[in-house]
Motif scaffolding. Sequence first.
Motif, PDB file in Angstrom:
ATOM      1  N   ARG A   1      -4.926   4.094   2.579  1.00  0.00           N
ATOM      2  CA  ARG A   1      -5.286   3.423   1.340  1.00  0.00           C
ATOM      3  C   ARG A   1      -4.207   2.423   0.942  1.00  0.00           C
ATOM      4  NH1 ARG A   1      -5.261   7.637  -2.534  1.00  0.00           N
ATOM      5  NH2 ARG A   1      -6.596   6.490  -3.981  1.00  0.00           N
ATOM      6  N   PHE A   2      -2.947   2.804   1.156  1.00  0.00           N
ATOM      7  CA  PHE A   2      -1.862   1.873   0.876  1.00  0.00           C
ATOM      8  C   PHE A   2      -1.972   0.649   1.769  1.00  0.00           C
ATOM      9  CE2 PHE A   2       2.251   0.156   2.161  1.00  0.00           C
ATOM     10  CZ  PHE A   2       2.742  -0.250   0.920  1.00  0.00           C
ATOM     11  N   ARG A   3      -2.271   0.826   3.050  1.00  0.00           N
ATOM     12  CA  ARG A   3      -2.365  -0.296   3.978  1.00  0.00           C
ATOM     13  C   ARG A   3      -3.469  -1.272   3.558  1.00  0.00           C
ATOM     14  NH1 ARG A   3      -1.699   3.699   8.073  1.00  0.00           N
ATOM     15  NH2 ARG A   3      -3.899   3.469   8.638  1.00  0.00           N
ATOM     16  N   ARG A   4      -4.573  -0.731   3.036  1.00  0.00           N
ATOM     17  CA  ARG A   4      -5.671  -1.610   2.611  1.00  0.00           C
ATOM     18  C   ARG A   4      -5.267  -2.443   1.398  1.00  0.00           C
ATOM     19  NH1 ARG A   4      -9.514   3.595   2.993  1.00  0.00           N
ATOM     20  NH2 ARG A   4      -9.626   3.721   5.279  1.00  0.00           N
ATOM     21  N   LEU A   5      -4.617  -1.790   0.437  1.00  0.00           N
ATOM     22  CA  LEU A   5      -4.151  -2.529  -0.730  1.00  0.00           C
ATOM     23  C   LEU A   5      -3.082  -3.545  -0.326  1.00  0.00           C
ATOM     24  CD1 LEU A   5      -4.410  -2.698  -3.861  1.00  0.00           C
ATOM     25  CD2 LEU A   5      -2.451  -1.149  -3.986  1.00  0.00           C
ATOM     26  N   PHE A   6      -2.215  -3.129   0.578  1.00  0.00           N
ATOM     27  CA  PHE A   6      -1.145  -3.988   1.089  1.00  0.00           C
ATOM     28  C   PHE A   6      -1.732  -5.202   1.793  1.00  0.00           C
ATOM     29  CE2 PHE A   6       2.573  -4.266   4.260  1.00  0.00           C
ATOM     30  CZ  PHE A   6       3.383  -4.933   3.358  1.00  0.00           C
TER      31      PHE A   6
ATOM     32  N   VAL B   1     -11.685  -5.992  -9.822  1.00  0.00           N
ATOM     33  CA  VAL B   1     -10.828  -7.086 -10.301  1.00  0.00           C
ATOM     34  C   VAL B   1     -10.246  -7.844  -9.111  1.00  0.00           C
ATOM     35  CG1 VAL B   1      -8.728  -7.657 -11.583  1.00  0.00           C
ATOM     36  CG2 VAL B   1     -10.288  -5.904 -12.456  1.00  0.00           C
ATOM     37  N   LEU B   2      -9.767  -7.109  -8.094  1.00  0.00           N
ATOM     38  CA  LEU B   2      -9.217  -7.755  -6.901  1.00  0.00           C
ATOM     39  C   LEU B   2     -10.268  -8.586  -6.190  1.00  0.00           C
ATOM     40  CD1 LEU B   2      -7.100  -4.793  -5.425  1.00  0.00           C
ATOM     41  CD2 LEU B   2      -6.280  -6.721  -6.789  1.00  0.00           C
ATOM     42  N   LEU B   3     -11.472  -8.031  -6.053  1.00  0.00           N
ATOM     43  CA  LEU B   3     -12.544  -8.723  -5.336  1.00  0.00           C
ATOM     44  C   LEU B   3     -12.991  -9.985  -6.075  1.00  0.00           C
ATOM     45  CD1 LEU B   3     -14.809  -8.876  -3.183  1.00  0.00           C
ATOM     46  CD2 LEU B   3     -16.162  -7.358  -4.656  1.00  0.00           C
TER      47      LEU B   3
ATOM     48  N   SER C   1     -10.251  -6.597   0.374  1.00  0.00           N
ATOM     49  CA  SER C   1     -10.346  -5.685  -0.769  1.00  0.00           C
ATOM     50  C   SER C   1     -11.569  -4.782  -0.687  1.00  0.00           C
ATOM     51  CB  SER C   1     -10.373  -6.481  -2.079  1.00  0.00           C
ATOM     52  OG  SER C   1     -11.616  -7.134  -2.260  1.00  0.00           O
ATOM     53  N   LEU C   2     -12.598  -5.214   0.028  1.00  0.00           N
ATOM     54  CA  LEU C   2     -13.814  -4.407   0.160  1.00  0.00           C
ATOM     55  C   LEU C   2     -13.601  -3.158   1.006  1.00  0.00           C
ATOM     56  CD1 LEU C   2     -16.512  -7.211   0.576  1.00  0.00           C
ATOM     57  CD2 LEU C   2     -16.236  -5.652  -1.361  1.00  0.00           C
ATOM     58  N   THR C   3     -12.468  -3.060   1.696  1.00  0.00           N
ATOM     59  CA  THR C   3     -12.166  -1.841   2.459  1.00  0.00           C
ATOM     60  C   THR C   3     -11.766  -0.694   1.545  1.00  0.00           C
ATOM     61  OG1 THR C   3      -9.850  -2.496   2.786  1.00  0.00           O
ATOM     62  CG2 THR C   3     -11.450  -3.199   4.456  1.00  0.00           C
ATOM     63  N   LEU C   4     -11.528  -0.979   0.263  1.00  0.00           N
ATOM     64  CA  LEU C   4     -11.210   0.050  -0.723  1.00  0.00           C
ATOM     65  C   LEU C   4     -12.456   0.396  -1.525  1.00  0.00           C
ATOM     66  CD1 LEU C   4      -7.884  -1.583  -1.830  1.00  0.00           C
ATOM     67  CD2 LEU C   4      -8.024   0.767  -0.998  1.00  0.00           C
TER      68      LEU C   4
ATOM     69  N   TYR D   1      -1.854   4.719  -7.353  1.00  0.00           N
ATOM     70  CA  TYR D   1      -3.010   5.442  -6.835  1.00  0.00           C
ATOM     71  C   TYR D   1      -2.976   5.604  -5.316  1.00  0.00           C
ATOM     72  CZ  TYR D   1      -5.661   5.646 -11.179  1.00  0.00           C
ATOM     73  OH  TYR D   1      -6.088   5.949 -12.454  1.00  0.00           O
ATOM     74  N   VAL D   2      -2.140   4.818  -4.632  1.00  0.00           N
ATOM     75  CA  VAL D   2      -2.182   4.842  -3.171  1.00  0.00           C
ATOM     76  C   VAL D   2      -0.880   5.330  -2.539  1.00  0.00           C
ATOM     77  CG1 VAL D   2      -3.926   3.018  -3.077  1.00  0.00           C
ATOM     78  CG2 VAL D   2      -1.498   2.388  -3.017  1.00  0.00           C
ATOM     79  N   VAL D   3       0.152   5.639  -3.348  1.00  0.00           N
ATOM     80  CA  VAL D   3       1.393   6.186  -2.808  1.00  0.00           C
ATOM     81  C   VAL D   3       1.848   7.355  -3.681  1.00  0.00           C
ATOM     82  CG1 VAL D   3       2.200   4.044  -1.756  1.00  0.00           C
ATOM     83  CG2 VAL D   3       2.815   4.548  -4.107  1.00  0.00           C
ATOM     84  N   PRO D   4       2.566   8.331  -3.105  1.00  0.00           N
ATOM     85  CA  PRO D   4       3.115   9.420  -3.912  1.00  0.00           C
ATOM     86  C   PRO D   4       4.134   8.889  -4.919  1.00  0.00           C
ATOM     87  CG  PRO D   4       3.203   9.950  -1.562  1.00  0.00           C
ATOM     88  CD  PRO D   4       2.862   8.496  -1.677  1.00  0.00           C
ATOM     89  N   ARG D   5       4.285   9.605  -6.023  1.00  0.00           N
ATOM     90  CA  ARG D   5       5.193   9.172  -7.091  1.00  0.00           C
ATOM     91  C   ARG D   5       6.617   8.979  -6.591  1.00  0.00           C
ATOM     92  NH1 ARG D   5       5.505   9.390 -12.706  1.00  0.00           N
ATOM     93  NH2 ARG D   5       7.585   9.776 -13.550  1.00  0.00           N
ATOM     94  N   ASP D   6       7.066   9.870  -5.699  1.00  0.00           N
ATOM     95  CA  ASP D   6       8.454   9.775  -5.252  1.00  0.00           C
ATOM     96  C   ASP D   6       8.681   8.649  -4.255  1.00  0.00           C
ATOM     97  OD1 ASP D   6       7.003  11.008  -3.228  1.00  0.00           O
ATOM     98  OD2 ASP D   6       8.652  12.322  -2.641  1.00  0.00           O
TER      99      ASP D   6
END
Length: 432
Positions: free
Chosen positions: A15-20, A84-86, A196-199, A135-140
Motif C-alpha cells: 500500500r505504501f508503494r502504491r501511494l509512493f 482526491v488524488l485521482l 492512484s487507482l491501484t489504491l 494509513y500505509v505505514v506503521p506509526r514507528d
Amino acid sequence: MSFFGDLRVVLRGPRFRRLFGTRLASQFSDGVYQAGLAGFVFFSPEQHTSAGAVAAAFAVLLLPFSVVAPFAGVLIDRWPRRQVLLLSSLAKAALGVLTAVLVGSGAGTSFFVAALLVMSVNRFFLSALSAALPYVVPRDKLMMANAVTPTSGTVASFLGAGTGAAIGLVGGDAALGTGLILFVAALGFAGAAGVSLTLGRRELGPHLEREPEAVREAVGGVLRGMVAGVRHIRARPAARDGLLTIGGHRVLFGLVTLMTLLLYNNTFTGGGVAGFAGFSVVTGLSGVGFFLGAVATPWATARMSPSAWISLLLGTAAMVLAVCGPPFSPVLFPVAAFVLGLVSQGVKVTVDTLVQRHVDDAFRGRVFSVYDMLFNATFVLGAALAAALVPPSGVSVPVVAGAAAAFLLMSLAWAARARWTASPEETPERAA
C-alpha cells in the motif's frame, strides 16, 4: 534499526508503494510543468528581471496555494483521500493541456489563470498525500516514511525540471518549446491518476465513523474547521513550534532564492539561456542537498532529539550562509545552495513527523493545509522582503548577514528547547 533496514521495511508494504508511486509520477510531472513556467516567466532573454518583477511572479504563482489550502484541508478530512488524488490529477492533466494550447496560441493573461488553477489544484493533491501517509505505514516508521516520500518527490520534481528543460531545447522556439513541456507534464499527471487507482477508494481514510460526534460536526464548515485545526496545533507544542520554525525558515529561503535568481539573471550571466542554465545547476545541487538531508534525518534523530537535530541544521545554515554568501561568487553560491537544500529538507522531514505524530487523524487534512498555507505564504513574504531590500544585481551583504543571523537565532531557540524537553519526543498526551 539501521536506516537501510527501516527503508526496506517501509518499501516492503504494497500500500505504501502504491501511494509512493502516485507521488513520484505526479511530482515528476510537477517538475516538468514548473520548468516550462520558469523559462516562460523568469528568464525572458529580452530583459533583465527586477527584484519586484520576480517577487510579483512568486506571489502570483504561490499565494493561490495559501488561499486554496484551508478549503482543501476541510474537504480532505471529509472526502475519500484516494478520490482526491485521482480527481486532482485528472484536473491537472486537463489544465496542463489547456496551458499548452494557450502558450502555443500566444495567449498571455489566460495562460497565467490556467497555470494558477493547476497549482491550486495541486494543494489538494499534496495535502491528501500527507494526510494519507499514516494509513500505509506503521506509526514507528513515520520518520522514515517522511524521509522517503516527500524527499523522493522533491528529487522527482528536480528530475522532471531537468527533463522539462531538455524538452524545451528540443522544441527550439520559445512558445513551441514551452507548449511541448506543458503537454508532456499533462501526460504525466494523467499517469499519476492511473497509479492512484491501484489504491482502494476508502483505503486512505478518513474514517469519521470512528471519531466522536463533535469531530464529525467540526468538519461541517470551512472556517470553523480551520479554526479547530489551528486550536489543535496550538495545544500541541511540538507541532506548533515546528510550524513556526518552518515559517521562519521559508521566509529566509524565499529571500535567498530570489537573490540567487537575480544574481544568475543579472550579475553572474547575461540572463536568458545562460541565466536559466546557471540557476538550474544551483537548483540541481540544492536537490542533491534535499536528498542527503532526508537520508541523514532518520539516522540523526535516532541519535539525538528532533529539537537538537533542527538546532544543528539551522546553525549549519547560518555558518554556511555567512561564509559563502558575502563574496557573491558563482563558485561559492552553489555550495551554499547545496547546504541550504540539505538543511531545508532535514528540517521539513523532522517537522512533518512531529506534526503527524501530534495531531489527530480527523484534523490532519486541515493541519497540513495550514502547513501548506504557511509554507507558501512565508516564501512569498521572503521574496517580497528581498524585492524591497535587494538591488537588481542581487548583491547585498547586509541582507545575507541578516539572513545568517536569523538562522542562528532560530538555532539557539531549538537548542534551548532541546534542553528543556525531558524526552527526545513529546507524546501527544503530554503535549496536550
